[in-house]
Design a protein around this motif. Structure first.
Motif, PDB file in Angstrom:
ATOM      1  N   GLY A  70       0.831  -1.203   0.000  1.00 57.95           N
ATOM      2  CA  GLY A  70       0.000   0.000   0.000  1.00 57.95           C
ATOM      3  C   GLY A  70       0.863   1.250   0.000  1.00 57.95           C
ATOM      4  O   GLY A  70       0.587   2.231  -0.688  1.00 57.95           O
ATOM      5  N   ARG A  71       1.946   1.180   0.769  1.00 52.29           N
ATOM      6  CA  ARG A  71       2.887   2.309   0.827  1.00 52.29           C
ATOM      7  C   ARG A  71       3.522   2.530  -0.546  1.00 52.29           C
ATOM      8  O   ARG A  71       3.638   3.665  -1.009  1.00 52.29           O
ATOM      9  CB  ARG A  71       3.947   2.005   1.889  1.00 52.29           C
ATOM     10  CG  ARG A  71       4.946   3.136   2.100  1.00 52.29           C
ATOM     11  CD  ARG A  71       5.792   2.889   3.330  1.00 52.29           C
ATOM     12  NE  ARG A  71       6.537   1.648   3.230  1.00 52.29           N
ATOM     13  CZ  ARG A  71       6.501   0.656   4.119  1.00 52.29           C
ATOM     14  NH1 ARG A  71       5.767   0.744   5.197  1.00 52.29           N
ATOM     15  NH2 ARG A  71       7.208  -0.448   3.933  1.00 52.29           N
ATOM     16  N   TRP A  72       3.885   1.447  -1.235  1.00 50.72           N
ATOM     17  CA  TRP A  72       4.458   1.576  -2.587  1.00 50.72           C
ATOM     18  C   TRP A  72       3.471   2.260  -3.520  1.00 50.72           C
ATOM     19  O   TRP A  72       3.863   3.041  -4.388  1.00 50.72           O
ATOM     20  CB  TRP A  72       4.783   0.210  -3.180  1.00 50.72           C
ATOM     21  CG  TRP A  72       5.897  -0.544  -2.528  1.00 50.72           C
ATOM     22  CD1 TRP A  72       6.813  -0.058  -1.632  1.00 50.72           C
ATOM     23  CD2 TRP A  72       6.209  -1.933  -2.722  1.00 50.72           C
ATOM     24  NE1 TRP A  72       7.672  -1.058  -1.276  1.00 50.72           N
ATOM     25  CE2 TRP A  72       7.331  -2.211  -1.911  1.00 50.72           C
ATOM     26  CE3 TRP A  72       5.655  -2.949  -3.488  1.00 50.72           C
ATOM     27  CZ2 TRP A  72       7.906  -3.485  -1.874  1.00 50.72           C
ATOM     28  CZ3 TRP A  72       6.212  -4.212  -3.452  1.00 50.72           C
ATOM     29  CH2 TRP A  72       7.338  -4.476  -2.644  1.00 50.72           C
ATOM     30  N   THR A  73       2.214   1.912  -3.373  1.00 50.87           N
ATOM     31  CA  THR A  73       1.201   2.510  -4.260  1.00 50.87           C
ATOM     32  C   THR A  73       1.242   4.020  -4.122  1.00 50.87           C
ATOM     33  O   THR A  73       1.220   4.750  -5.113  1.00 50.87           O
ATOM     34  CB  THR A  73      -0.206   1.987  -3.904  1.00 50.87           C
ATOM     35  OG1 THR A  73      -0.178   0.566  -3.862  1.00 50.87           O
ATOM     36  CG2 THR A  73      -1.239   2.447  -4.925  1.00 50.87           C
ATOM     37  N   VAL A  74       1.312   4.491  -2.883  1.00 51.31           N
ATOM     38  CA  VAL A  74       1.299   5.932  -2.642  1.00 51.31           C
ATOM     39  C   VAL A  74       2.613   6.565  -3.095  1.00 51.31           C
ATOM     40  O   VAL A  74       2.621   7.621  -3.734  1.00 51.31           O
ATOM     41  CB  VAL A  74       0.999   6.221  -1.159  1.00 51.31           C
ATOM     42  CG1 VAL A  74       0.999   7.715  -0.894  1.00 51.31           C
ATOM     43  CG2 VAL A  74      -0.345   5.624  -0.757  1.00 51.31           C
ATOM     44  N   GLN A  75       3.729   5.916  -2.788  1.00 55.97           N
ATOM     45  CA  GLN A  75       5.032   6.449  -3.229  1.00 55.97           C
ATOM     46  C   GLN A  75       5.066   6.593  -4.747  1.00 55.97           C
ATOM     47  O   GLN A  75       5.505   7.616  -5.284  1.00 55.97           O
ATOM     48  CB  GLN A  75       6.166   5.519  -2.773  1.00 55.97           C
ATOM     49  CG  GLN A  75       6.452   5.637  -1.288  1.00 55.97           C
ATOM     50  CD  GLN A  75       7.375   4.533  -0.775  1.00 55.97           C
ATOM     51  OE1 GLN A  75       7.468   3.458  -1.367  1.00 55.97           O
ATOM     52  NE2 GLN A  75       8.041   4.789   0.335  1.00 55.97           N
ATOM     53  N   THR A  76       4.583   5.564  -5.434  1.00 54.41           N
ATOM     54  CA  THR A  76       4.579   5.594  -6.897  1.00 54.41           C
ATOM     55  C   THR A  76       3.618   6.654  -7.415  1.00 54.41           C
ATOM     56  O   THR A  76       3.904   7.343  -8.390  1.00 54.41           O
ATOM     57  CB  THR A  76       4.173   4.207  -7.431  1.00 54.41           C
ATOM     58  OG1 THR A  76       5.058   3.239  -6.887  1.00 54.41           O
ATOM     59  CG2 THR A  76       4.226   4.154  -8.941  1.00 54.41           C
ATOM     60  N   ALA A  77       2.475   6.785  -6.739  1.00 52.89           N
ATOM     61  CA  ALA A  77       1.491   7.789  -7.150  1.00 52.89           C
ATOM     62  C   ALA A  77       2.084   9.191  -7.023  1.00 52.89           C
ATOM     63  O   ALA A  77       1.864  10.051  -7.876  1.00 52.89           O
ATOM     64  CB  ALA A  77       0.227   7.666  -6.309  1.00 52.89           C
ATOM     65  N   LEU A  78       2.848   9.415  -5.974  1.00 51.61           N
ATOM     66  CA  LEU A  78       3.502  10.720  -5.808  1.00 51.61           C
ATOM     67  C   LEU A  78       4.450  10.974  -6.976  1.00 51.61           C
ATOM     68  O   LEU A  78       4.476  12.060  -7.548  1.00 51.61           O
ATOM     69  CB  LEU A  78       4.267  10.773  -4.480  1.00 51.61           C
ATOM     70  CG  LEU A  78       3.406  10.811  -3.221  1.00 51.61           C
ATOM     71  CD1 LEU A  78       4.277  10.635  -1.975  1.00 51.61           C
ATOM     72  CD2 LEU A  78       2.629  12.110  -3.121  1.00 51.61           C
ATOM     73  N   ASP A  79       5.196   9.942  -7.365  1.00 48.17           N
ATOM     74  CA  ASP A  79       6.131  10.104  -8.488  1.00 48.17           C
ATOM     75  C   ASP A  79       5.390  10.355  -9.798  1.00 48.17           C
ATOM     76  O   ASP A  79       5.858  11.101 -10.648  1.00 48.17           O
ATOM     77  CB  ASP A  79       7.020   8.862  -8.625  1.00 48.17           C
ATOM     78  CG  ASP A  79       7.998   8.733  -7.466  1.00 48.17           C
ATOM     79  OD1 ASP A  79       8.281   9.765  -6.816  1.00 48.17           O
ATOM     80  OD2 ASP A  79       8.459   7.616  -7.190  1.00 48.17           O
ATOM     81  N   LEU A  80       4.257   9.711  -9.956  1.00 53.91           N
ATOM     82  CA  LEU A  80       3.492   9.869 -11.200  1.00 53.91           C
ATOM     83  C   LEU A  80       2.626  11.131 -11.166  1.00 53.91           C
ATOM     84  O   LEU A  80       2.022  11.493 -12.171  1.00 53.91           O
ATOM     85  CB  LEU A  80       2.580   8.649 -11.424  1.00 53.91           C
ATOM     86  CG  LEU A  80       3.255   7.322 -11.789  1.00 53.91           C
ATOM     87  CD1 LEU A  80       2.258   6.175 -11.681  1.00 53.91           C
ATOM     88  CD2 LEU A  80       3.831   7.380 -13.200  1.00 53.91           C
ATOM     89  N   GLY A  81       2.534  11.769  -9.998  1.00 59.29           N
ATOM     90  CA  GLY A  81       1.675  12.940  -9.866  1.00 59.29           C
ATOM     91  C   GLY A  81       0.203  12.597  -9.900  1.00 59.29           C
ATOM     92  O   GLY A  81      -0.619  13.366 -10.414  1.00 59.29           O
ATOM     93  N   VAL A  82      -0.153  11.447  -9.364  1.00 60.84           N
ATOM     94  CA  VAL A  82      -1.561  11.034  -9.343  1.00 60.84           C
ATOM     95  C   VAL A  82      -2.112  11.181  -7.921  1.00 60.84           C
ATOM     96  O   VAL A  82      -1.572  10.576  -6.987  1.00 60.84           O
ATOM     97  CB  VAL A  82      -1.712   9.568  -9.800  1.00 60.84           C
ATOM     98  CG1 VAL A  82      -3.173   9.139  -9.754  1.00 60.84           C
ATOM     99  CG2 VAL A  82      -1.169   9.395 -11.205  1.00 60.84           C
ATOM    100  N   PRO A  83      -3.155  11.991  -7.730  1.00 62.74           N
ATOM    101  CA  PRO A  83      -3.680  12.174  -6.372  1.00 62.74           C
ATOM    102  C   PRO A  83      -4.511  10.978  -5.901  1.00 62.74           C
ATOM    103  O   PRO A  83      -5.699  10.885  -6.174  1.00 62.74           O
ATOM    104  CB  PRO A  83      -4.543  13.436  -6.499  1.00 62.74           C
ATOM    105  CG  PRO A  83      -4.932  13.515  -7.935  1.00 62.74           C
ATOM    106  CD  PRO A  83      -3.865  12.809  -8.724  1.00 62.74           C
ATOM    107  N   VAL A  84      -3.870  10.069  -5.177  1.00 65.29           N
ATOM    108  CA  VAL A  84      -4.586   8.913  -4.615  1.00 65.29           C
ATOM    109  C   VAL A  84      -4.834   9.155  -3.126  1.00 65.29           C
ATOM    110  O   VAL A  84      -4.465   8.359  -2.274  1.00 65.29           O
ATOM    111  CB  VAL A  84      -3.809   7.592  -4.836  1.00 65.29           C
ATOM    112  CG1 VAL A  84      -3.764   7.226  -6.300  1.00 65.29           C
ATOM    113  CG2 VAL A  84      -2.412   7.665  -4.270  1.00 65.29           C
ATOM    114  N   SER A  85      -5.513  10.262  -2.825  1.00 63.59           N
ATOM    115  CA  SER A  85      -5.653  10.675  -1.433  1.00 63.59           C
ATOM    116  C   SER A  85      -6.362   9.638  -0.563  1.00 63.59           C
ATOM    117  O   SER A  85      -6.038   9.471   0.609  1.00 63.59           O
ATOM    118  CB  SER A  85      -6.367  12.023  -1.363  1.00 63.59           C
ATOM    119  OG  SER A  85      -7.511  12.015  -2.192  1.00 63.59           O
TER     120      SER A  85
END
Ligand code: 6PG
Length: 476
Positions: free
Chosen positions: A263-278
């Motif tokens: 789950g943490r990877w999902t958020v880390q990757t989302a930050l890199d991709l600039g995708v708001p997965v709040s």
């Protein structure tokens, strides 16, 4: 060699996957670092199908029919690299190594590229459904080359869960695509679990229901649009009584949630991709917060609201509103997850079919749910929606849910019950809807202190205001 496929790493996931393959009539070579496990598997489950036990790596490889298909089921990380290094030198061009662990997709990309150089196919394969799924039918998300899928796909499809006769397995895309999608699955899983947990907390602390009663409420919900594996098991957990104390099980479990990291990877990757997965991020943070014992203890003294109790007559109505809030928040969490899948696909050139992902998550995996039929349908038309939120079915559901959703979030805030998942989902919904966002002001602030420039609504170009001088505007 006569085995159609081999499994190395016979802890519970690997063992169950090997049994699943054997039960479907495939000849399965089995291998484990310590041979005792291999022997134990054959002793206990040899009657279920045809296993070819191997004690050495060389024997294991020799027992496989070409092109060899070898599934690695070890703990993600260094162990995976070690096993690859052990087997790759023994393989020949065209052979396929499958990693069925929860690997980080960047590791999978690295391994795939390195093995491709050596003429080997490497398939990073997401497998969801826990121990039970591995044995009786998981949801399977293989990446890697299209060529490898031609040889591997039929085998995997034969052991996957099935929904309406369709296997919950499809070729996701090249190199790390399968593990990327599995990662997002787990991020959504975290969000789903957090939202359900918040619903429970609200039913308990606002509606005043006991766990057994909440289990009943969830069973009712599970017959409707929220029908899902996670709601089903939640009812089971809430209905369970601790044998030692006679108290509800949920009251004797330490309230510090753990995580293995996907789950943490999902958020880390989302930050890199600039995708708001709040919504997913709040779920990860909620687990993290729950584990900060010292912080929580220090904060016990902080004042909360003077709580006007909900009148018991209003509890049933509130429960219905929580159901609506849960459904709406769930739509948002999934919309965010699918945004990440499409963004990742574009970034890495994977060409992932978002509807196919929904289709293979309908069965076998942890987030399996009736709801995924709707997501699949949303992507079935000609032009995919920019966001799932605007798909007509979801749009209508959000319209009907929104008053209840707002009421639940407002009530939670007023009564001091944390609902980070519900609130973040609602904020995302309102932010996307907003005609104007205060981001304009943030741009002004950035320009003021750092001359970071801004764009205007009425003209092309980048501009800077001379804040420290006469405040005239210059084109940057
Ligand atoms: C699955 C699950 C699984 C995951 C567990 C634990 O799809 O079968 O996602 O892969 O490992 O759910 O995850 P956490 O320990 O991070 O909660």
């Amino acid at each position: 060699g006569q085995a159609q496929i081999g499994v190395t790493g016979l802890a519970v996931m690997g063992r169950n996957l090997a049994r699943n393959l054997a039960r479907h009539g495939h000849v399965v070579a089995v291998h484990n670092r310590t041979a005792a496990r291999t022997r134990q598997l054959v002793e206990e489950f040899g009657h279920e199908g045809e296993f070819v036990p191997a004690e050495s790596a060389a024997d294991f490889v020799a027992s496989l029919r070409r092109p060899r298909r070898l599934v690695i089921m070890v703990k993600a990380g260094a162990a995976t690299d070690a096993v690859i290094e052990e087997f790759a030198p023994l393989l020949e061009s065209g052979d396929v190594i499958v990693d069925g662990g929860n690997a980080h997709f960047e590791d999978t990309r690295r391994r795939e590229a390195a093995l491709r150089e050596r003429g080997l196919h490497f398939v990073g394969c997401g497998i969801s459904g826990g121990e039970e799924g591995a044995l009786n039918g998981p949801s399977i998300m293989p990446g890697g080359s299209a060529e490898s899928y031609r040889s591997l796909g039929p085998l995997l499809e034969s052991i996957a869960a099935r929904v309406d006769g369709e296997p919950c397995c499809t070729h996701i895309g090249p190199d790390g695509a399968g593990h990327f999608v599995k990662m997002v699955h787990n991020g959504i899983e975290y969000a789903d679990m957090q939202l359900i947990a918040e619903a429970y907390d609200l039913l308990r602390r606002v509606a005043g229901y006991e766990p057994g009663r909440i289990a009943e409420v969830f069973r009712t919900w599970n017959r409707g649009r929220l029908d899902s594996y996670l709601i089903e098991i939640t009812a089971e957990v809430l209905g369970h009584t601790d044998a030692a104390t006679g108290r509800p099980f949920v009251d004797v479990v330490a309230d510090a949630a753990e995580q293995k990291g996907t789950g943490r990877w999902t958020v880390q990757t989302a930050l890199d991709l600039g995708v708001p997965v709040s919504g997913i991020a709040e779920a990860v943070f909620a687990r993290s917060l729950s584990g900060h014992g010292a912080l929580r203890e220090a904060a016990q003294q902080l004042p909360g609201p003077v709580r006007p109790e909900l009148h018991p007559d209003d509890a049933a109505q509130f429960a219905d509103q929580v159901e609506a809030a849960l459904y709406a928040s769930k739509i948002v969490a999934y919309a965010q997850g699918w945004h990440q899948i499409t963004a990742g696909s574009a970034e890495y050139g994977w060409d992932i079919d978002p509807g196919a992902v929904a289709a293979i998550w309908r069965g076998g995996c942890i987030i399996r749910a009736r709801f995924l039929d709707e997501i699949r349908a949303a992507y079935a038309g000609g032009k995919p929606p920019v966001t799932l939120l605007t798909d007509p079915t979801f749009r209508e559901a959000l319209e009907r849910a929104q008053n209840a959703w707002r009421h639940v979030v407002a009530t939670a805030a007023q009564l001091g019950v944390p609902a980070p998942g519900f609130s973040a989902a609602l904020a995302y919904y309102d932010a996307l809807r907003a005609e104007r966002l205060p981001a304009a002001l943030v741009q002004g602030q950035r320009d003021y202190f750092g001359a970071h420039t801004y764009r205007r609504t009425d003209r092309e170009g980048s501009f800077h205001t001379l804040w420290g001088q006469d405040r005239s505007e210059v084109e940057a």
